[in-house]
Design an enzyme around this catalytic site. Structure first.
Site, short mmCIF file in Angstrom:
data_model
loop_
_atom_site.label_atom_id
_atom_site.label_comp_id
_atom_site.label_asym_id
_atom_site.label_seq_id
_atom_site.Cartn_x
_atom_site.Cartn_y
_atom_site.Cartn_z
N TRP A 1 0.86 -1.19 0.00
CA TRP A 1 0.00 0.00 0.00
C TRP A 1 0.90 1.24 0.00
CZ3 TRP A 1 -1.76 2.66 4.91
CH2 TRP A 1 -2.76 3.61 4.65
N ASP B 1 -0.51 -5.27 9.78
CA ASP B 1 -1.53 -4.28 9.37
C ASP B 1 -2.78 -5.05 8.96
OD1 ASP B 1 -2.98 -2.16 8.49
OD2 ASP B 1 -1.71 -1.66 6.78
N LYS C 1 -13.41 -0.14 6.67
CA LYS C 1 -14.06 -0.95 5.62
C LYS C 1 -15.10 -1.88 6.22
CE LYS C 1 -10.01 0.24 3.69
NZ LYS C 1 -9.64 1.07 2.59
C1 LMR Z 1 -6.87 2.21 -0.18
O1 LMR Z 1 -5.87 1.50 -0.21
O2 LMR Z 1 -7.43 2.62 -1.20
C2 LMR Z 1 -7.48 2.62 1.13
O3 LMR Z 1 -6.79 2.00 2.16
C3 LMR Z 1 -7.66 4.06 1.28
C4 LMR Z 1 -6.38 4.78 1.53
O4 LMR Z 1 -6.30 5.49 2.52
O5 LMR Z 1 -5.43 4.67 0.73
#
Ligand code: LMR
Length: 402
Positions: free
Chosen positions: A133, A214, A250
Site C-alpha cells: 500500500w 496491518d 471498511k
Molecule cells: C486504499 O488502499 O485505497 C485505502 O486504504 C484508502 C487509503 O487510505 O489509501
C-alpha cells in the site's frame, strides 16, 4: 519575498489523489475504481443496520462529548483486543496486550512507527512487501525509518513468491521491523496460506524480527476470526513483541469516522504498561486524544451478541457481492474476447491487481473516465450492475489496442 516562496508543489497522493481527479471529472459515466471503498450495487456507501441501531440508541441517550482518555474509549479498545487476539487469549489474561484507539489504520501505523523510532533510534529499519500500500512507505519514511523491500508478488503466476519472501526476511538484521498484511493484501489480494504463516512466524521468532501486522480488511476474506490467524500464528510461535494496526473503516463502512487502533504485545504486563505510557505521550503530542463517535458505534455493535451477529452477516453480504462482481467481470471480459482474467477470482479483499500498466491506466482515464491506481490496482468493490458493462467494454478495448 514570502517565507514560502521555495515550497514546491507536492505530487498528488497515489490513491486519494485519484479520487481528487475523479471528483473533478465532469463526464457522467465516470467510475472510481481507485480508492478502496466498498459500495453497494447502487453505487452507494452502505449504512450497516447494526451500526444504525447503535446510532439510534446513542441519539436517544444524547451523549455528551467529553474528551476521551488519550488512548481512547475503554469499551472500544477492550473489544478490539478480543477481536484481534481472541477473547480467550492467555495474552489478554496476563495483561500483555495494550490497545490505543487511533485515527484509522493509518493513525495506528504512524503512532506505532513513531513509537518504534523512539525505541530503535538510528537502527529503525522496516521491511515492506513488494508491492505494498502506497501509504506504508510514506508513513514509515515520515517517521524516520530506513525502508527495505521483501519479495512478495510473483507477476508471472499472479501469486506469492514465497521462497523469495522467506529468503529476504531471513537476511534481515535482528530487530528489524517487518510489516505484514494480515489478510486481503493491498494491492495484490494475494495472501499467505496457514502453513506459510506458520513458517513466517517461526522465522520471525528465530531471527528476532519485530512483526508489525496491518489489518485493514478483517472479515473480507474468510471471516473475522479466520482473518486474524496471522496474529495467532505469531503468538503461538512465541514472538515476544508484536504490533498490530487495525481499522474499522471498511468492515464497518465508517471510513470518515477514522476508527482504528494500535495494539502492542509486550514481554510482560509491566513492559506493556510502560509502552502504553509512551504511546499516550506520542498521541498527546500529535492529536491529543481521539474522537468519540465512531468508536462508540463500533463498541456498541461489538458489545451486543445480537448486533455483532448482524454485523457479521452484513459483512458476509459485502464479501459475497465483491465475489460476484469478480465473477461477472471475468465472464464479460471472456465474452468480449479479452485475455483471460480468471486469476482475479483467487485474489482476496476489495482489489484486483489487474496487471495493467501505468500507460493503460492513463488511457482508461482519458478515453473512458475510469479511474484506477497507476500500479494497475482496481477496486472490485466499486463495480456495480450499472458500471460493469462500461468497465468491461473499456478494458476489452484496451487489450484490442495493444
Ligand atoms: C486504499 O488502499 O485505497 C485505502 O486504504 C484508502 C487509503 O487510505 O489509501
Amino acid at each position: 519575498m514570502s517565507l514560502f516562496a521555495s515550497v514546491e508543489m507536492a505530487p498528488r497522493d497515489p490513491i486519494l489523489g485519484v479520487t481528487e481527479q475523479y471528483l473533478a471529472d465532469p463526464r457522467p459515466n465516470k467510475v472510481n475504481l481507485g480508492v478502496g471503498v466498498y459500495s453497494d450495487d447502487k453505487g452507494r456507501l452502505p449504512e450497516l443496520e447494526a451500526v444504525q441501531q447503535v446510532e439510534q440508541a446513542l441519539l436517544r441517550q444524547h451523549p455528551l462529548y467529553h474528551y476521551l482518555p488519550i488512548d481512547g474509549l475503554p469499551a472500544y479498545t477492550a473489544a478490539t483486543r478480543e477481536l484481534l487476539f481472541g477473547a480467550d487469549s492467555p495474552l489478554l489474561e496476563c495483561g500483555r496486550v495494550i490497545t490505543a484507539q487511533t485515527l484509522g489504520g493509518s493513525g495506528a501505523l504512524r503512532v506505532g512507527a513513531d513509537l518504534l523510532k523512539v525505541v530503535l533510534g538510528d537502527k529503525a529499519v522496516v521491511a515492506i512487501s513488494d508491492p505494498s500500500w502506497g501509504n506504508h512507505y510514506a508513513l514509515f519514511r515520515a517517521a524516520g525509518f530506513t525502508l527495505l523491500d521483501y519479495r512478495y508478488y510473483d507477476a508471472a503466476t499472479h501469486g506469492l513468491d514465497f521462497p523469495g519472501m522467506l529468503e529476504d526476511l531471513g537476511r534481515l538484521a535482528p530487530g528489524s521491523v517487518v510489516l505484514l498484511h494480515a489478510c486481503c493484501h493491498n494491492p495484490t489480494g494475494v495472501d499467505l496460506k496457514p502453513e506459510q504463516w506458520t513458517q513466517v512466524a517461526a522465522l520471525m521468532k528465530e531471527r528476532a524480527l519485530l512483526p508489525f501486522v496491518d489489518m485493514a480488511y478483517q472479515g473480507f476474506h474468510r471471516g473475522i476470526s479466520e482473518d486474524a490467524m496471522a496474529i495467532r500464528f505469531l503468538v503461538d510461535a512465541g514472538v515476544e513483541n508484536l504490533l498490530v494496526a487495525n481499522s474499522y473503516s471498511k468492515n464497518f463502512s465508517l471510513y470518515g469516522e477514522r476508527v482504528g487502533a494500535l495494539s502492542f504485545v509486550g514481554r510482560d504486563h509491566n513492559e506493556s504498561e510502560r509502552v502504553r505510557s509512551k504511546v499516550k505521550q506520542i498521541i498527546r503530542a500529535t492529536y491529543s486524544s481521539p474522537p468519540t463517535h465512531g468508536a462508540s458505534l463500533v463498541a456498541g455493535v461489538l458489545a451486543s451478541d445480537e448486533l455483532r451477529a448482524l454485523w457479521k452477516k452484513e459483512l458476509a453480504q459485502m464479501c459475497a457481492r465483491i465475489q460476484s462482481m469478480r465473477a461477472r467481470l471475468i465472464d464479460r471480459l471472456a465474452a468480449l474476447g479479452a485475455p483471460d482474467f480468471s486469476f482475479i477470482n483467487h485474489q482476496t479483499g476489495m482489489f484486483s491487481y489487474s496487471g495493467l500498466g501505468k500507460a493503460q491506466v492513463e488511457r482508461l482515464r482519458q478515453d473512458n473516465a475510469i479511474y484506477a491506481v497507476s500500479s494497475g490496482r482496481i477496486c472490485i468493490a466499486a463495480l456495480t450492475s450499472s458500471n460493469l458493462e462500461h468497465v468491461a467494454q473499456s478494458l476489452a478495448a484496451l487489450f484490442r489496442q495493444k
